[in-house]
Design a protein around this motif. Structure first.
Motif, mmCIF file in Angstrom:
data_model
loop_
_atom_site.group_PDB
_atom_site.id
_atom_site.type_symbol
_atom_site.label_atom_id
_atom_site.label_comp_id
_atom_site.label_asym_id
_atom_site.label_seq_id
_atom_site.Cartn_x
_atom_site.Cartn_y
_atom_site.Cartn_z
ATOM 1 N N LYS A 159 1.285 -0.941 -0.676
ATOM 2 C CA LYS A 159 0.054 0.225 0.413
ATOM 3 C C LYS A 159 0.949 1.107 -0.518
ATOM 4 C CE LYS A 159 -4.251 -1.587 2.329
ATOM 5 N NZ LYS A 159 -2.992 -2.502 3.987
ATOM 6 N N LYS A 216 -2.284 5.254 -3.981
ATOM 7 C CA LYS A 216 -3.352 6.376 -3.335
ATOM 8 C C LYS A 216 -2.003 7.613 -4.143
ATOM 9 C CE LYS A 216 -6.321 4.332 -0.175
ATOM 10 N NZ LYS A 216 -5.304 2.702 -0.333
ATOM 11 N N SER A 255 -6.849 6.321 -6.311
ATOM 12 C CA SER A 255 -7.321 7.247 -5.641
ATOM 13 C C SER A 255 -6.391 8.678 -5.351
ATOM 14 C CB SER A 255 -8.445 6.912 -4.459
ATOM 15 O OG SER A 255 -7.501 4.879 -3.674
ATOM 16 N N PHE A 267 -6.402 12.135 -3.742
ATOM 17 C CA PHE A 267 -6.990 12.858 -2.466
ATOM 18 C C PHE A 267 -6.786 13.974 -2.467
ATOM 19 C CE2 PHE A 267 -7.801 9.333 0.709
ATOM 20 C CZ PHE A 267 -7.578 8.362 -0.105
ATOM 21 N N ALA A 312 -6.778 12.955 4.916
ATOM 22 C CA ALA A 312 -7.856 11.771 4.281
ATOM 23 C C ALA A 312 -6.654 11.416 3.550
ATOM 24 C CB ALA A 312 -8.362 12.327 3.589
ATOM 25 N N PHE A 313 -5.464 11.349 3.486
ATOM 26 C CA PHE A 313 -4.751 10.961 2.201
ATOM 27 C C PHE A 313 -3.955 10.545 3.942
ATOM 28 C CE2 PHE A 313 -0.102 10.643 1.573
ATOM 29 C CZ PHE A 313 0.354 9.828 0.634
ATOM 30 N N GLU A 327 -4.491 9.124 6.659
ATOM 31 C CA GLU A 327 -5.784 8.495 7.659
ATOM 32 C C GLU A 327 -5.765 6.553 7.265
ATOM 33 O OE1 GLU A 327 -8.685 11.304 7.784
ATOM 34 O OE2 GLU A 327 -7.866 11.823 9.843
ATOM 35 N N SER A 328 -5.134 7.419 5.268
ATOM 36 C CA SER A 328 -5.642 5.565 4.846
ATOM 37 C C SER A 328 -5.299 4.270 4.524
ATOM 38 C CB SER A 328 -6.263 6.850 2.838
ATOM 39 O OG SER A 328 -4.812 6.792 2.892
ATOM 40 N N ASN A 329 -4.499 4.412 5.555
ATOM 41 C CA ASN A 329 -3.479 2.926 5.618
ATOM 42 C C ASN A 329 -2.365 3.196 5.365
ATOM 43 O OD1 ASN A 329 -5.099 2.312 8.288
ATOM 44 N ND2 ASN A 329 -6.852 2.094 6.767
ATOM 45 N N ASN A 330 -1.671 4.095 4.346
ATOM 46 C CA ASN A 330 -0.439 3.659 3.376
ATOM 47 C C ASN A 330 0.901 2.826 4.378
ATOM 48 O OD1 ASN A 330 -1.255 4.806 1.638
ATOM 49 N ND2 ASN A 330 -1.200 6.820 2.771
#
Ligand SMILES: NC(=O)c1ccc[n+]([C@@H]2O[C@H](COP(=O)([O-])OP(=O)(O)OC[C@H]3O[C@@H](n4cnc5c(N)ncnc54)[C@H](OP(=O)(O)O)[C@@H]3O)[C@@H](O)[C@H]2O)c1
Ligand SMILES: NC(=O)c1ccc[n+]([C@@H]2O[C@H](COP(=O)([O-])OP(=O)(O)OC[C@H]3O[C@@H](n4cnc5c(N)ncnc54)[C@H](OP(=O)(O)O)[C@@H]3O)[C@@H](O)[C@H]2O)c1
Lengths: 267, 267
Positions: B11, B36, B53, B55, B60-61, B63-66
């Motif tokens: 990710k 992302k 995706s 952002f 939000a970016f 927080e997106s679990n990278n």
């Protein structure tokens, strides 16, 4: 011989048997032409090895019935060499061809000094021992028929290069010097600058840097006489050297300006 | 997906979706990684087209679990970008990787600014959209493991390049900057100088000149921000720029000296 049936062997005498003449002669021998050579230095051994005649004596060379005399001396020595030729020894009207990397200068010298009944062809093979090592196909050959009465001999000489697949580019000596100040002289200058900086391959070379290293290596293999000849006897070269200095200065100013903006973004 | 069985999809979140990120991401998508992206400008449409995706919101970016966050901003904007990241939004310890063309500068910034529990990998793919357009095989990838606790994630990230056949070159950021001032910065400077001189192909190009034209074209395709970043944030570049100026001056002096000797051979 490998001469094609349509091509009759030419009798070519070469004056100046340095690196470039030695490179050219290999293909001429392969094509079956009859070659004689003379030079400041003694190349008797090398010529024996190549199976061609070397003359230490310039009179004997000029008396040896050449249809074409090919001038392959350095740019800087042409004037001295050509002015000391005992032309009265020539046995026939001869086609004089030069291969100097500048063109207006030898054109003017040849028109001044050569006998009126001799023909004059100015040429510049735009390649050398390095770029032409795998054959001459698709490499450029520039020429101007400056004073040609014997079209047959001139055409036979040009065939040497056309047969090998050279791109035959007819243009005036002036046009050549304008273009080559912007291309070849620039390339040699950049190559010498890189050599002066002792540029060497690194473990993290980019493709672009590898090209610069190649330019450095191929240009610094040519003599400094050749490089300085490009500068001294091409009237468009001085401007080009100033353009290089100016462009380096401009790029430096752009970098310094951007750096100052970074330090103080309010600028 | 084309991921090899041993390779689990990573990710990866990308910050800065300019030309170089867009180039890198094509291969990462091909390999099946989950991507992302975020950037100053809006790349929503392009990302939709690529099937990844985008952002607009940095929170939000983050927080997106990278597992990996890849910094692909310009050299000049990294400080501003990294200093404005809301790190408290990170949901897990993250591997931060940068791809800047200078290395000591992002290393120092990342060590100063990033959370202590994040890993730091400094990298420089020594290629771009032009040199890497036919694949990455045999192209060089430089990296330094600056602060790695999670070896597995770091190794998975490096696999992206190793799998494509890159020459994986581990070296310190300092060593990189020393070498690349002498190679890449020099290349870009020469390229910009040639561009400033409006160098163009001629009908009588030599092979060497054609290489210079290629260097001009590929380096002037990169942004001026990139070029000035190479200068401003590599402490070895200033000396290199002075070396170029000096070498040009030296070559000029050599030519002028030789010219004066020609005019008056008694010198
Ligand atoms: N190298 C290339 O790739 C290339 C390509 C196209 C055209 N050219 C042109 O071809 C010519 C020869 O080039 P080159 O590469 O062989 O090297 P060069 O250094 O330009 O010329 C060497 C030749 O000049 C002669 N020479 C030098 N100083 C002399 C003097 N004071 N008196 C008499 N002869 C002198 C040398 O004779 P000795 O050997 O007997 O000492 C040798 O034959 C040049 O005009 C060059 O511009 C070269
Ligand atoms: N191009 C190459 O061949 C290459 C090769 C290896 C490494 N690199 C490195 O990769 C990075 C990106 O290079 P690049 O070729 O894409 O061009 P670049 O001009 O160096 O960087 C463009 C990127 O920087 C962002 N950016 C610029 N100014 C910004 C600012 N004030 N605030 C926020 N973001 C800003 C841009 O965002 P927006 O697009 O959203 O405006 C874009 O994502 C650089 O660090 C470069 O050194 C490039």
């Amino acid at each position: 011989t490998m001469t094609s049936p349509s091509q009759k062997p030419l009798k070519v005498g070469i004056i100046g048997f340095g690196p470039f003449a030695q490179f050219l002669v290999k293909t001429m021998i392969k094509q079956g032409h009859s070659i004689k050579a003379t030079s400041r230095s003694d190349y008797t051994q090398l010529c024996t090895h190549l199976g061609i005649s070397f003359f230490r004596d310039m009179k004997a060379f000029l008396e040896s019935n050449n249809e074409v005399i090919l001038l392959c001396t350095s740019i800087l020595s042409l004037s001295q060499v050509i002015n000391s030729l005992p032309f009265n020894c020539l046995t026939q009207p001869t086609l004089f061809v030069d291969v100097l990397s500048v063109k207006e200068y030898p054109r003017d010298l040849m028109l001044q000094v050569l006998p009126q009944d001799s023909d004059v062809l100015c040429t510049h093979p735009m390649f050398g021992p390095e770029s032409g090592k795998d054959g001459w196909n698709d490499l450029t050959f520039m020429y101007e028929k400056v004073r040609i009465t014997n079209e047959a001999t001139c055409s036979s000489f040009l065939q040497i290069f056309a047969t090998e697949g050279c791109k035959m580019m007819e243009m005036t000596c002036e046009e050549h010097d304008k273009l080559s100040a912007r291309s070849q002289f620039l390339t040699h200058t950049i190559g010498r600058v890189l050599s002066e900086m002792e540029v060497e391959p690194t473990p993290i070379d980019t493709k672009g840097f590898q090209k610069l290293v190649q330019v450095k290596e191929s240009t610094s293999r040519d003599s400094f006489d050749l490089f300085s000849g490009l500068f001294i006897h091409n009237r468009f070269a001085k401007q080009q050297l100033m353009n290089i200095e100016l462009a380096v200065e401009t790029i430096k100013q752009q970098l310094v300006k951007r750096m100052n903006e970074q330090v103080d973004p309010s600028i």
